[in-house]
Write a protein that holds these residues in place. Structure first.
Motif, PDB file in Angstrom:
ATOM      1  N   ALA A  15       0.563  -1.212  -0.028  1.00 57.74           N
ATOM      2  CA  ALA A  15      -0.064  -0.035   0.040  1.00 57.74           C
ATOM      3  C   ALA A  15       0.782   1.225   0.046  1.00 57.74           C
ATOM      4  O   ALA A  15       0.581   2.243  -0.495  1.00 57.74           O
ATOM      5  CB  ALA A  15      -0.829   0.114   1.248  1.00 57.74           C
ATOM      6  N   ALA A  16       1.900   1.181   0.577  1.00 57.30           N
ATOM      7  CA  ALA A  16       3.145   2.353   0.584  1.00 57.30           C
ATOM      8  C   ALA A  16       4.090   2.399  -0.525  1.00 57.30           C
ATOM      9  O   ALA A  16       4.971   2.957  -0.583  1.00 57.30           O
ATOM     10  CB  ALA A  16       3.734   2.311   2.113  1.00 57.30           C
ATOM     11  N   GLY A  17       3.860   1.356  -1.762  1.00 56.04           N
ATOM     12  CA  GLY A  17       4.604   1.301  -2.771  1.00 56.04           C
ATOM     13  C   GLY A  17       5.905   0.377  -2.549  1.00 56.04           C
ATOM     14  O   GLY A  17       6.859   0.758  -3.199  1.00 56.04           O
ATOM     15  N   GLU A  18       5.911  -0.277  -1.704  1.00 52.75           N
ATOM     16  CA  GLU A  18       6.932  -1.162  -0.871  1.00 52.75           C
ATOM     17  C   GLU A  18       7.252  -2.812  -1.236  1.00 52.75           C
ATOM     18  O   GLU A  18       5.910  -3.232  -0.809  1.00 52.75           O
ATOM     19  CB  GLU A  18       7.656  -0.544   0.162  1.00 52.75           C
ATOM     20  CG  GLU A  18       8.191   0.504   0.296  1.00 52.75           C
ATOM     21  CD  GLU A  18       8.869   0.914   1.644  1.00 52.75           C
ATOM     22  OE1 GLU A  18       8.651   0.066   2.601  1.00 52.75           O
ATOM     23  OE2 GLU A  18       9.747   1.986   1.570  1.00 52.75           O
ATOM     24  N   LEU A  19       7.993  -3.272  -1.983  1.00 52.39           N
ATOM     25  CA  LEU A  19       7.929  -4.703  -1.769  1.00 52.39           C
ATOM     26  C   LEU A  19       8.885  -5.267  -0.686  1.00 52.39           C
ATOM     27  O   LEU A  19       9.895  -4.955  -0.556  1.00 52.39           O
ATOM     28  CB  LEU A  19       8.579  -5.150  -3.219  1.00 52.39           C
ATOM     29  CG  LEU A  19       8.067  -6.591  -3.821  1.00 52.39           C
ATOM     30  CD1 LEU A  19       6.632  -6.570  -3.797  1.00 52.39           C
ATOM     31  CD2 LEU A  19       8.979  -6.536  -5.123  1.00 52.39           C
ATOM     32  N   PHE A 108       2.891  -1.086  -8.853  1.00 51.02           N
ATOM     33  CA  PHE A 108       1.874  -1.395  -8.189  1.00 51.02           C
ATOM     34  C   PHE A 108       0.463  -0.903  -8.777  1.00 51.02           C
ATOM     35  O   PHE A 108       0.349   0.202  -9.490  1.00 51.02           O
ATOM     36  CB  PHE A 108       1.769  -1.055  -6.690  1.00 51.02           C
ATOM     37  CG  PHE A 108       2.983  -1.515  -5.841  1.00 51.02           C
ATOM     38  CD1 PHE A 108       2.935  -2.740  -5.194  1.00 51.02           C
ATOM     39  CD2 PHE A 108       4.094  -0.998  -5.754  1.00 51.02           C
ATOM     40  CE1 PHE A 108       3.931  -3.307  -4.571  1.00 51.02           C
ATOM     41  CE2 PHE A 108       5.355  -1.265  -5.419  1.00 51.02           C
ATOM     42  CZ  PHE A 108       5.448  -2.630  -4.718  1.00 51.02           C
ATOM     43  N   PHE A 109      -0.561  -1.699  -8.560  1.00 55.29           N
ATOM     44  CA  PHE A 109      -1.752  -0.963  -9.127  1.00 55.29           C
ATOM     45  C   PHE A 109      -3.137  -1.600  -8.257  1.00 55.29           C
ATOM     46  O   PHE A 109      -2.868  -2.536  -7.130  1.00 55.29           O
ATOM     47  CB  PHE A 109      -2.162  -1.625 -10.287  1.00 55.29           C
ATOM     48  CG  PHE A 109      -2.627  -3.203 -10.439  1.00 55.29           C
ATOM     49  CD1 PHE A 109      -1.663  -4.152 -10.406  1.00 55.29           C
ATOM     50  CD2 PHE A 109      -3.967  -3.875 -10.361  1.00 55.29           C
ATOM     51  CE1 PHE A 109      -1.967  -5.848 -10.266  1.00 55.29           C
ATOM     52  CE2 PHE A 109      -4.471  -4.982 -10.457  1.00 55.29           C
ATOM     53  CZ  PHE A 109      -3.424  -5.980 -10.202  1.00 55.29           C
ATOM     54  N   ALA A 110      -4.052  -0.768  -7.977  1.00 51.62           N
ATOM     55  CA  ALA A 110      -4.942  -0.695  -7.023  1.00 51.62           C
ATOM     56  C   ALA A 110      -6.128  -2.046  -7.331  1.00 51.62           C
ATOM     57  O   ALA A 110      -6.427  -1.881  -8.633  1.00 51.62           O
ATOM     58  CB  ALA A 110      -5.699   0.523  -6.878  1.00 51.62           C
ATOM     59  N   GLN A 115      -3.114  -2.704  -2.709  1.00 52.85           N
ATOM     60  CA  GLN A 115      -2.266  -2.635  -3.803  1.00 52.85           C
ATOM     61  C   GLN A 115      -1.585  -3.722  -4.281  1.00 52.85           C
ATOM     62  O   GLN A 115      -0.863  -4.189  -3.492  1.00 52.85           O
ATOM     63  CB  GLN A 115      -1.226  -1.467  -3.518  1.00 52.85           C
ATOM     64  CG  GLN A 115      -1.908   0.114  -3.066  1.00 52.85           C
ATOM     65  CD  GLN A 115      -1.785   0.746  -4.555  1.00 52.85           C
ATOM     66  OE1 GLN A 115      -2.792   1.075  -5.269  1.00 52.85           O
ATOM     67  NE2 GLN A 115      -0.690   1.110  -4.769  1.00 52.85           N
ATOM     68  N   LEU A 116      -1.616  -4.185  -5.608  1.00 52.18           N
ATOM     69  CA  LEU A 116      -1.022  -5.424  -5.950  1.00 52.18           C
ATOM     70  C   LEU A 116       0.197  -5.051  -6.734  1.00 52.18           C
ATOM     71  O   LEU A 116       0.151  -4.399  -7.447  1.00 52.18           O
ATOM     72  CB  LEU A 116      -1.800  -6.295  -6.778  1.00 52.18           C
ATOM     73  CG  LEU A 116      -3.217  -6.676  -6.006  1.00 52.18           C
ATOM     74  CD1 LEU A 116      -3.812  -7.801  -7.181  1.00 52.18           C
ATOM     75  CD2 LEU A 116      -3.139  -7.368  -4.752  1.00 52.18           C
TER      76      LEU A 116
END
Ligand SMILES: [Zn+2]
Length: 123
Positions: A15-19, A108-110, A115-116
């Protein structure tokens, strides 16, 4: 939404754009998906680390018929196994057209409440 606290930690990072992935304190082995123990040495001492999101395509397939209703709007879509540069492998969405061996970058996409990760060619 999964109630598994380890999975929640992963999704919160997405969700924060981190893997994020786990790394074993004892043997330094990276692992994904998250587990309560190291899959290599069994140690419960695991830390979270953040991946740069860059890797290579190990395998890829196109999904023409989504397994669940909520993914039907996306079809056709690609699912790939990605070997991340930090040394772990994960399954994720990928852009249609990527091939085995391609260098890719996580985006990432919602999707619903999450967010996946979706891997795209590394420009
Ligand atoms: Zn270990």
């Amino acid at each position: 939404m999964s109630t598994d606290p380890l999975a929640q930690e992963f999704w919160k990072a997405c969700a924060a754009g981190e893997l994020r992935y786990q790394r074993c304190d004892a043997c330094k082995q990276p692992q994904f998906y998250p587990r309560p123990f190291c899959a290599k040495c069994g140690s419960p001492k695991l830390n979270w680390a953040t991946s740069k999101g860059q890797g290579s395509v190990y395998a890829v397939t196109t999904v023409e018929r989504a397994p669940t209703e909520d993914f039907r709007a996306l079809q056709p879509y690609a699912i790939a196994l990605i070997d991340l540069d930090e040394g772990f492998r994960m399954m994720a969405h990928a852009e249609i057209g990527i091939k085995i061996g391609d260098r890719v970058q996580a985006t990432f996409f919602a999707h619903g409440e999450r967010q996946l990760p979706r891997f795209a060619p590394n420009a």
